[in-house]
Enzyme design. Sequence first.
Site, PDB file in Angstrom:
ATOM      1  N   GLY A  46       0.766  -1.334   0.160  1.00 40.32           N
ATOM      2  CA  GLY A  46      -0.144  -0.162  -0.021  1.00 40.32           C
ATOM      3  C   GLY A  46       0.771   1.339   0.029  1.00 40.32           C
ATOM      4  N   ASP A 104      -4.116   1.016  11.392  1.00 34.88           N
ATOM      5  CA  ASP A 104      -5.598   1.057  11.536  1.00 34.88           C
ATOM      6  C   ASP A 104      -5.715   0.211  12.985  1.00 34.88           C
ATOM      7  OD1 ASP A 104      -8.286   0.097   9.904  1.00 34.88           O
ATOM      8  OD2 ASP A 104      -7.947  -1.553  11.030  1.00 34.88           O
ATOM      9  N   LYS A 132      -6.225   5.654  11.651  1.00 30.38           N
ATOM     10  CA  LYS A 132      -7.537   5.757  12.355  1.00 30.38           C
ATOM     11  C   LYS A 132      -7.447   5.415  13.852  1.00 30.38           C
ATOM     12  CE  LYS A 132      -9.352   3.213   8.329  1.00 30.38           C
ATOM     13  NZ  LYS A 132      -9.781   1.754   7.816  1.00 30.38           N
TER      14      LYS A 132
HETATM   15  P1  5GP Z   1      -3.448  -2.892  11.049  1.00 29.26           P
HETATM   16  O1  5GP Z   1      -2.394  -3.811  11.187  1.00 29.26           O
HETATM   17  O2  5GP Z   1      -3.049  -1.316  11.420  1.00 29.26           O
HETATM   18  O3  5GP Z   1      -4.711  -3.132  11.456  1.00 29.26           O
HETATM   19  O4  5GP Z   1      -3.501  -2.597   9.378  1.00 29.26           O
HETATM   20  C1  5GP Z   1      -2.517  -2.077   8.571  1.00 29.26           C
HETATM   21  C2  5GP Z   1      -2.626  -2.326   7.242  1.00 29.26           C
HETATM   22  O5  5GP Z   1      -3.960  -2.537   6.882  1.00 29.26           O
HETATM   23  C3  5GP Z   1      -2.293  -1.428   6.290  1.00 29.26           C
HETATM   24  O6  5GP Z   1      -0.993  -1.212   5.935  1.00 29.26           O
HETATM   25  C4  5GP Z   1      -3.309  -1.452   4.870  1.00 29.26           C
HETATM   26  O7  5GP Z   1      -2.512  -2.371   4.046  1.00 29.26           O
HETATM   27  C5  5GP Z   1      -4.444  -2.121   5.640  1.00 29.26           C
HETATM   28  N1  5GP Z   1      -5.250  -1.184   5.885  1.00 29.26           N
HETATM   29  C6  5GP Z   1      -6.113  -0.751   6.959  1.00 29.26           C
HETATM   30  N2  5GP Z   1      -7.208   0.027   6.914  1.00 29.26           N
HETATM   31  C7  5GP Z   1      -7.127  -0.045   5.513  1.00 29.26           C
HETATM   32  C8  5GP Z   1      -8.099   0.610   4.700  1.00 29.26           C
HETATM   33  O8  5GP Z   1      -9.157   1.548   5.181  1.00 29.26           O
HETATM   34  N3  5GP Z   1      -8.130   0.700   3.299  1.00 29.26           N
HETATM   35  C9  5GP Z   1      -7.148  -0.129   2.918  1.00 29.26           C
HETATM   36  N4  5GP Z   1      -7.242  -0.468   1.574  1.00 29.26           N
HETATM   37  N5  5GP Z   1      -6.276  -0.924   3.451  1.00 29.26           N
HETATM   38  C10 5GP Z   1      -6.485  -0.692   4.795  1.00 29.26           C
END
Ligand code: 5GP
Length: 176
Positions: A46, A104, A132
């Site tokens: 991403g 996230d 977020k």
């Molecule tokens: P975490 O481990 O913080 O929950 O998630 C991180 C990863 O989840 C990010 O690098 C991204 O790839 C994906 N991610 C989190 N939120 C979103 C979102 O709203 N949209 C998209 N496309 N990917 C997300």
Amino acid sequence: MPTIHQKNFETFIDSVAIAQKVNELGTVIAKDYKGKDLLCIAILNGSYMFAADLSRAINLPLELTFIKYNSYRSMESSGVVEKFIGLTSEAKGRHVLLIEDIIDTGLTMTEILNDIQQLQPASVEVVTLLLKPSALQEDLDIKYIGFEIENRFVVGYGLDFDGYGRNLKDICVLQQ
Ligand code: 5GP
């Protein structure tokens, strides 16, 4: 208004606002790392677009490399962080800046920070374009944040929905 996999998205942060924010972040980072050996590590997939623009906005000599982790499945976090591609550059004694597109739950970044700390860098900081805050489950210290957003699913500017949408210039949000 883009439609991806039969779902409608609308513009949330447009390309002009993104470019302005990326330049602001680059300016601050360049000031903070002046005279230091900076190793930027972007988290694929991403962050590829953010890393490309941010690295050009940091007016310093730097090394940019990539690692790949993944905890996301479709539209919600799987809660399981898997490591796909490890680091090939030497991090020991260097100033590491992790470049992430979005944080996230924070599970992915916590895992990455644990792995990077074991390599004994001189310092480790995180820059994320999006955060977020209401979804965060980990106590993370994130030095550079582009935009704090509500807990909604976004695509574009590198972020995908099952592989699609990464090439959108704007960051778009799923319509409610
Ligand atoms: P975490 O481990 O913080 O929950 O998630 C991180 C990863 O989840 C990010 O690098 C991204 O790839 C994906 N991610 C989190 N939120 C979103 C979102 O709203 N949209 C998209 N496309 N990917 C997300």
